[in-house]
Design an enzyme around this catalytic site. Structure first.
Site: not given
Ligand code: NAP
Ligand code: GDP
Length: 323
Positions: A12-13, A15, A18, A142, A169, A172, A185, A216
């Site tokens: 996921g490098g 993303g 990453g 999930y 985490p 993010v 998000h 949050r």
């Molecule tokens: P992201 O931006 O969507 O990045 C995830 C990456 O995973 C993407 O770059 C994608 O690569 C890669 N991926 C998905 N399916 C794949 C596959 N089949 N084979 C190889 N690579 C694959 O997500 P992120 O926010 O950086 O999340 C990173 C980690 O943090 C995840 O485990 C997530 O669950 C966790 N996390 C995220 C949040 C948040 O708010 N974002 C919060 C808590 C935990 P490609 O782009 O090349 O497709």
């Molecule tokens: P969560 O923290 O896992 O629920 O993830 P989200 O980042 O999707 O945040 C959701 C919260 O933001 C909820 O309370 C939604 O009602 C609110 N929200 C408001 N506008 C948006 C939007 O455009 N996208 C998302 N994803 N959430 C939104």
């Protein structure tokens, strides 16, 4: 201090997280002699596929893995595709941990999320309550897939003496996020929507979804990246660790939207909330006590500063960013 020669494969490098780890290693002085960091994307290999996962590990021969790859999405993407979020993430995680074991990787750090904790729980949540009740209905797929990483870690550690651990985490945000209008998000989604509305209010009307009341704990991707690098190098506990800002830094969605408006120089008063849309989990307040006991001097980037930086990054990289 120089590390022994090691190769850290970051799945996921490409993303959000990453790219933040890459930025810390390459730009923020986190590089250490003796370490090679490989940032792979889905183009380097499909982790949903066992043979492709084996080929990736055979190519880079990692000694350490920071496993970030996952199917990730905001509240509304999860609600629409719970089955996909379960199946894809189960498959990716099983493949990565299985191949890491087959190839004798020294340490794997996998990534869970605070949204997978039980919905009905006493606050603040700590690392011990992961399996103590069902997750929120909106993202059950999930959540259960991510919870199973802990089951796999425990199995590999107990049965095979492995050092497989996970970090947890909270929400993010930062540069290189997925700024898609619908599947993202809340922070990247609203940065994009407010940006478009600022260009042309008639063409891009929208309402902020939900009531704005949910709470949050947002963590800036660069702060999270520094903590993850530390976990890869220096965290030797087998139990997971929450990587989060403190409870006092928890804010409402409404206040987060206000800050985005400041970052994009747009009047918050012009926005309306659509309370007919789902709010998701009201709160999932976690304690970062375990982390702060080990790293008492760690400081988090202030929310206003990091949101400003994220908005500026989005505007500068509008043509090429993920959206
Ligand atoms: P992201 O931006 O969507 O990045 C995830 C990456 O995973 C993407 O770059 C994608 O690569 C890669 N991926 C998905 N399916 C794949 C596959 N089949 N084979 C190889 N690579 C694959 O997500 P992120 O926010 O950086 O999340 C990173 C980690 O943090 C995840 O485990 C997530 O669950 C966790 N996390 C995220 C949040 C948040 O708010 N974002 C919060 C808590 C935990 P490609 O782009 O090349 O497709
Ligand atoms: P969560 O923290 O896992 O629920 O993830 P989200 O980042 O999707 O945040 C959701 C919260 O933001 C909820 O309370 C939604 O009602 C609110 N929200 C408001 N506008 C948006 C939007 O455009 N996208 C998302 N994803 N959430 C939104």
């Amino acid at each position: 201090m120089a590390s022994e020669n090691r190769t850290v494969l970051v799945t996921g490098g490409g993303g959000l997280v990453g790219k933040a780890v890459k930025h810390c290693i390459e730009q923020l002085g986190e590089h250490r002699e003796g370490e090679t960091w490989i940032f792979c994307t889905s183009k380097d290999g499909d982790l949903n596929d066992l043979e492709s996962t084996r080929a990736l590990f055979a190519k880079y021969k990692p000694t350490h893995v920071l496993h970030l790859a996952a199917l990730v999405g905001g509240l509304y993407a999860n609600m629409a595709r719970n089955l996909d979020f379960f199946r894809v993430n189960m498959q990716i995680n099983d493949n990565v941990l299985r191949v890491a074991h087959e190839t004798d990787v020294n340490k794997v750090v996998s990534c869970l999320s605070s949204c997978i904790f039980p919905d009905d729980i006493t606050y603040p949540i700590d690392e011990t309550s992961l399996h103590m009740g069902p997750p929120h209905d909106s993202n059950f797929g999930y959540s259960y897939a991510k919870r199973m990483v802990e089951v796999l870690n425990r199995g590999y550690n107990e049965q095979h003496g492995r050092q497989f651990v996970s970090v947890i985490p909270t929400n993010v945000y930062g540069p290189n996020d997925n700024f898609h209008l619908h599947n993202s998000h809340v922070i990247p989604g609203l940065i994009h929507k407010i940006y478009l509305r600022k260009q042309d209010p008639e063409k891009y009307p929208f309402k902020v979804m939900g009531s704005g009341k949910p709470l949050r704990q947002f963590i800036f991707s660069h702060d999270l990246a520094k903590l993850m690098i530390w976990v890869v190098r220096d965290y030797f506990d087998k139990d997971p660790i929450i990587l989060s800002v403190g409870e006092k830094a928890e804010i409402s969605i409404r206040d987060a939207v206000k800050q985005i408006c400041v970052g994009l120089d747009y009047p918050f008063e012009e926005l309306e909330f659509d309370t007919s849309k789902a709010d998701g989990q009201y709160k999932k307040t976690v304690s970062n006590e375990k982390l702060m006991k080990i790293l008492p001097d760690f400081t988090f980037t202030p929310f206003d500063k990091a949101i400003k930086e994220t908005c500026e990054w989005f505007v500068t990289n509008y043509d090429t960013c993920r959206k």
